[in-house]
Design an enzyme around this catalytic site. Structure first.
Site, mmCIF file in Angstrom:
data_model
loop_
_atom_site.group_PDB
_atom_site.id
_atom_site.type_symbol
_atom_site.label_atom_id
_atom_site.label_comp_id
_atom_site.label_asym_id
_atom_site.label_seq_id
_atom_site.Cartn_x
_atom_site.Cartn_y
_atom_site.Cartn_z
ATOM 1 N N ASP A 45 0.855 -1.187 0.000
ATOM 2 C CA ASP A 45 0.000 0.000 0.000
ATOM 3 C C ASP A 45 0.897 1.244 0.000
ATOM 4 O OD1 ASP A 45 -2.260 1.640 0.107
ATOM 5 O OD2 ASP A 45 -3.242 0.420 1.635
ATOM 6 N N GLU A 56 -10.001 6.913 4.982
ATOM 7 C CA GLU A 56 -9.048 6.227 5.846
ATOM 8 C C GLU A 56 -9.141 6.709 7.298
ATOM 9 O OE1 GLU A 56 -5.250 5.464 3.994
ATOM 10 O OE2 GLU A 56 -6.080 5.711 1.998
#
Length: 605
Positions: free
Chosen positions: A288, A493
């Site tokens: 990521d 997020e």
């Protein structure tokens, strides 16, 4: 024409033969370059050529310039590609972006509901068609790769990425994993499970993420710790990945989160022994964004150790994205010192090359400009509109169940529309739209709820819109009904982690002010269930969970005014208070406000 001694350039040669041939020709430096994915803003054709870079990525909201359309993106990406093709071996890059609900970084594209809304549809065929359209609009801008689908099992609405999950129910998420086939195309019968697949130039590489257990972290903390026995991880969180592998998914992304205290990015057992060896995944495992920088505190420290641990654990391509010179030099040093075995490098590069050959990048590295005409076209927007109306969940319809309030009367003389969310396209789309976090306003081309209401009611109805109606608004007392749109502002997020889950912008107060005076339907725009006080639910005539519907607000009026019935069913449990969280279908004491699967039709339910 490829010569016999240059197998990798022969499009008719078997893919594994091409991989083996090209790998045998590569220097260590070229292999390390292929393992490196860098950000668009630091990429140049020369850097790509000289460092043999394998891939370029747009971070959330990273674009050529504000309101850049698909053709502008294609110009940029093709420029990068030409740099790659000028390198010694001419290995093309692939360009990746977060097209997670349509090609959402690019101005003028079709923006679909976020995953939680699609989970409410339970309609796998719809999700597959959405993925096909997304693939076309992604390829039109020159990109080859999207970081989708997210197949997390969302178990706690306090999690800031909850809306990226289709459902708390593993079986619903498994059903929606067909997004992979929509993006990549349908593999032929007998295609080996775990071997990557791409049908052609109208398809894009998919990415199953975030491996594994990211939706089950303790207290819903983003990038937190999932505390589970392996048997439960395998039963709850792993099955959608099996479905993605069976569809030939090209890539899998590791999760920022931990499993029982160990970070997934350094988890050799899960990444290598389970995913690659036990499950037989032959595509590439990608990190990521800046994941290596997050392994130590302070951010970005002990970088050499981070590279060592992640690559040896089984990460094949590293999303650097900015410090690529440092990454490149340190990885080279680690291999030369023997700390990272050459076999591990060859395995990683073999997987990267396999995906590139499968994707046809050597034959068709540049953008197919004929696809530009379909971006944001009427047909695509009609599909998004269908998705919106199928995703809406009707939680209440009439104070008296025998007297449904909906559908609304389209011949009403005067109607009040209230709430900032009624006329804010950015809020309607949520995070991962135009920018990383999302934002407010007319961020792209689309139809707000207010636009759609005015279109339906026409000139014979007086539509009064006030974000926050004052007492004077109600002095005439002649409104037939009110439509109040409340909800969350965009987030992504960790910025979306919310331990409180109250409707923002004084949503309860706004609902009360209006519903005390006018028969009211509430539309909640949110990425998750929010606290619904009993007193608020009692006051309103109807309540609709609209999730984060995207650009096509007409899908909401399609059902409010009765052209279509409500079809959506809750993809998640609607809790009563945050004190009861985490609450999901497997919880020991299941006492929800509305259970998983709940949803009225708008008829005499």
């Amino acid at each position: 024409m490829a010569t016999m001694d240059c197998i990798y350039k022969d499009p008719n040669a078997p893919i594994e033969a091409r991989v083996k041939d090209l790998l045998s020709r590569m220097t260590l430096q070229e292999k390390i370059g292929q393992m490196t994915q860098i950000e668009r803003s630091v990429a140049t054709p020369d850097a790509i050529k000289n460092r043999f870079i394998g891939s370029v990525v747009s971070g959330g909201g990273s674009r050529p310039f504000e309101n850049a359309v698909s053709a502008d993106w294609a110009d940029m990406i093709d420029g990068f590609q030409k740099g790659a093709l000028e390198s010694r071996l001419g290995i093309p890059i692939f360009y990746g972006l977060d097209a997670v609900h349509g090609n959402n970084n690019v101005y003028g594209t079709t923006i679909f509901p976020h995953n939680i809304g699609l989970g409410a549809t339970r309609d796998a065929d719809l999700v597959r068609r959405i993925a096909e359209v997304t693939a076309l609009e992604v390829r039109a801008c020159g990109a080859h790769y999207t970081f989708a689908p997210c197949v997390a099992i969302g178990r706690d609405p306090r999690w800031g990425r909850y809306y990226e999950s289709y459902s708390e129910d593993t079986e619903v998420v498994r059903k929606m994993s067909c997004l992979v086939t929509g993006l990549q195309g349908q593999p032929p019968a007998g295609h080996p499970i775990g071997y990557p697949f791409l049908a052609g130039r109208k398809n894009v590489m998919a990415c199953a993420k975030h491996f594994v257990g990211d939706g089950g972290t303790n207290k819903g903390i983003n990038e937190g710790n999932t505390i589970l026995a392996y048997e439960d991880l395998e039963r709850i969180h792993l099955p959608p990945y099996l479905d993605c592998l069976s569809q030939g998914v090209c890539t899998v992304m590791a999760s920022y989160s931990s499993w029982n205290g160990k970070r997934l990015h350094v988890h050799h057992y899960l990444l290598t022994e389970v995913l690659k060896e036990k499950l037989g995944f032959k595509g590439l495992v990608i990190s990521d964004w800046e994941a290596l920088d997050r392994l130590y505190s302070p951010h970005g420290s002990n970088y050499r150790e981070s590279i060592l641990a992640t690559v040896n654990a089984g990460i094949d391509m590293v999303m650097v994205p900015f410090r690529y010179d440092l990454f490149w030099d340190e990885l080279l040093s680690l291999v030369e010192s023997g700390e990272i075995p050459m076999d591990r490098i060859n395995d990683a590069v073999e997987r990267i090359l396999r995906v590139k050959f499968v994707a046809g990048l050597f034959e068709y590295p540049l953008t197919d400009r004929s696809l530009l005409d379909v971006v944001g076209c009427k047909e695509h927007r009609e599909l998004a509109r269908e998705a919106v109306r199928k995703s809406l969940v009707l939680l209440k319809n009439g104070k008296d169940p025998k007297k449904p309030f909906l559908p609304l009367d389209r011949k009403a003389k005067k109607v009040l529309v209230a709430g900032v969310h009624a006329d804010d396209l950015g809020y309607q789309c949520g995070g991962w739209t135009a920018t990383w976090t999302g934002t407010s306003g007319r961020i792209t081309i689309g139809t707000t709820i207010l636009d759609a209401i005015r279109e339906v009611l026409g000139s014979n109805t007086e539509v009064i819109y006030e974000k926050n109606p004052s007492p004077e608004t109600f002095t005439s007392e002649d409104f037939s009904y009110a439509i109040v749109a409340v909800g969350e502002s965009p987030y992504v997020e960790s910025g979306g982690d919310d331990p409180v889950l109250k409707i923002p912008f004084s949503g309860d107060e706004l609902i009360s002010i209006v519903a005390d005076r006018v028969p009211t339907v509430v539309i909640l725009i949110s990425g998750r269930p929010m606290i619904l006080e009993p007193s608020i639910l009692e006051k309103v005539e109807a309540f609709v969970a609209a999730w984060l519907p995207g650009t096509e607000g007409r899908g909401i009026t399609d059902v409010l005014f009765g052209d279509y019935s409500f079809e959506g069913r809750l993809p998640v449990t609607w809790f009563k208070t945050v004190d009861h969280l985490p609450m999901h279908i497997e919880a020991n004491s299941y006492d929800p406000l509305f259970p998983l699967g709940y949803g009225l039709t708008g008829k005499n339910d």
